[in-house]
Design a protein around this motif. Sequence first.
Motif, mmCIF file in Angstrom:
data_model
loop_
_atom_site.group_PDB
_atom_site.id
_atom_site.type_symbol
_atom_site.label_atom_id
_atom_site.label_comp_id
_atom_site.label_asym_id
_atom_site.label_seq_id
_atom_site.Cartn_x
_atom_site.Cartn_y
_atom_site.Cartn_z
ATOM 1 N N LEU A 1 16.225 -13.687 31.562
ATOM 2 C CA LEU A 1 16.334 -15.270 31.412
ATOM 3 C C LEU A 1 17.783 -15.782 31.618
ATOM 4 O O LEU A 1 18.593 -15.277 31.143
ATOM 5 C CB LEU A 1 16.265 -15.640 29.831
ATOM 6 N N VAL A 2 17.603 -16.259 32.848
ATOM 7 C CA VAL A 2 19.152 -16.848 33.323
ATOM 8 C C VAL A 2 19.698 -17.850 32.688
ATOM 9 O O VAL A 2 19.015 -18.929 32.647
ATOM 10 C CB VAL A 2 18.749 -17.054 35.053
ATOM 11 N N ILE B 1 18.491 -22.058 36.687
ATOM 12 C CA ILE B 1 18.899 -22.028 35.232
ATOM 13 C C ILE B 1 17.760 -23.186 34.805
ATOM 14 O O ILE B 1 18.034 -24.270 35.377
ATOM 15 C CB ILE B 1 20.240 -22.209 34.811
ATOM 16 N N GLY B 2 16.887 -22.983 33.805
ATOM 17 C CA GLY B 2 16.210 -23.808 33.446
ATOM 18 C C GLY B 2 14.861 -24.312 34.115
ATOM 19 O O GLY B 2 14.168 -25.019 33.660
ATOM 20 N N ASN B 3 15.051 -23.577 35.186
ATOM 21 C CA ASN B 3 13.623 -23.924 36.034
ATOM 22 C C ASN B 3 13.109 -22.750 36.707
ATOM 23 O O ASN B 3 12.500 -22.541 38.034
ATOM 24 C CB ASN B 3 13.866 -25.055 37.087
ATOM 25 N N GLN B 4 13.386 -21.535 36.010
ATOM 26 C CA GLN B 4 12.598 -20.279 36.484
ATOM 27 C C GLN B 4 11.381 -20.176 36.857
ATOM 28 O O GLN B 4 10.899 -19.229 37.698
ATOM 29 C CB GLN B 4 13.125 -19.138 35.547
ATOM 30 N N ARG C 1 12.237 -26.977 24.422
ATOM 31 C CA ARG C 1 12.961 -26.557 25.394
ATOM 32 C C ARG C 1 14.253 -25.889 24.781
ATOM 33 O O ARG C 1 14.883 -26.443 23.767
ATOM 34 C CB ARG C 1 13.500 -27.635 26.452
ATOM 35 N N ASP C 2 14.775 -25.021 25.517
ATOM 36 C CA ASP C 2 16.199 -24.341 24.974
ATOM 37 C C ASP C 2 17.128 -25.394 25.643
ATOM 38 O O ASP C 2 16.738 -26.163 26.435
ATOM 39 C CB ASP C 2 16.311 -22.791 25.212
ATOM 40 N N PRO C 3 18.523 -25.110 25.200
ATOM 41 C CA PRO C 3 19.333 -26.020 25.732
ATOM 42 C C PRO C 3 19.700 -25.939 27.269
ATOM 43 O O PRO C 3 20.677 -26.811 27.821
ATOM 44 C CB PRO C 3 20.642 -25.637 24.917
ATOM 45 N N ASN D 1 14.757 -24.423 29.720
ATOM 46 C CA ASN D 1 13.804 -23.519 29.985
ATOM 47 C C ASN D 1 12.569 -24.040 28.947
ATOM 48 O O ASN D 1 12.753 -24.237 27.672
ATOM 49 C CB ASN D 1 13.806 -22.299 29.406
ATOM 50 N N ARG D 2 11.331 -24.324 29.316
ATOM 51 C CA ARG D 2 10.500 -24.712 28.546
ATOM 52 C C ARG D 2 9.496 -23.515 27.866
ATOM 53 O O ARG D 2 9.134 -22.528 28.225
ATOM 54 C CB ARG D 2 9.316 -25.518 29.218
ATOM 55 N N TRP D 3 9.411 -23.633 26.573
ATOM 56 C CA TRP D 3 8.534 -22.615 25.777
ATOM 57 C C TRP D 3 7.448 -23.011 25.036
ATOM 58 O O TRP D 3 7.411 -24.240 24.634
ATOM 59 C CB TRP D 3 9.703 -22.089 24.351
#
Length: 129
Positions: A10-11, A69-72, A116-118, A121-123
């Motif tokens: 996870l970047v 970051i956030g769009n992997q 979403r994490d800070p 990233n969508r979970w």
Amino acid sequence: MPQQLFAIALVVPDYDAALAFYVDRLGFTLDQDEDLGGSKRWVRITPPGGVAGSIILAKADGQQQAAAIGNQTGGRVGFFLTTDDFARDYAMMLAQGVEFEEKPRHEPYGTVAVWRDPFGNRWDLLEFS
């Protein structure tokens, strides 16, 4: 020999910011934090009670990685956190300031809500039926 998925990367923009969120706020376990030199670390975390599958927190190195970051996963939900008690974990995550994109919904496979994490990233938080 049987195979299993050991970990995913996870970047993140910063190791310590990621640890503050995942370990300090969500209760993930810090399994390893090894200095590799040159500002790189081997940082491995697992969800609370996790028995398989870890996350390697990888600090972005360079513009291309920083842009990911956030769009992997191209905007899709790319990470799935399962639980044996959706209501408990949903309430805890809300209390910790986790940003949910939706109210919990019931699907044929279980109860789910996207968060979403800070870092963007969508979970899915998911309890199977």
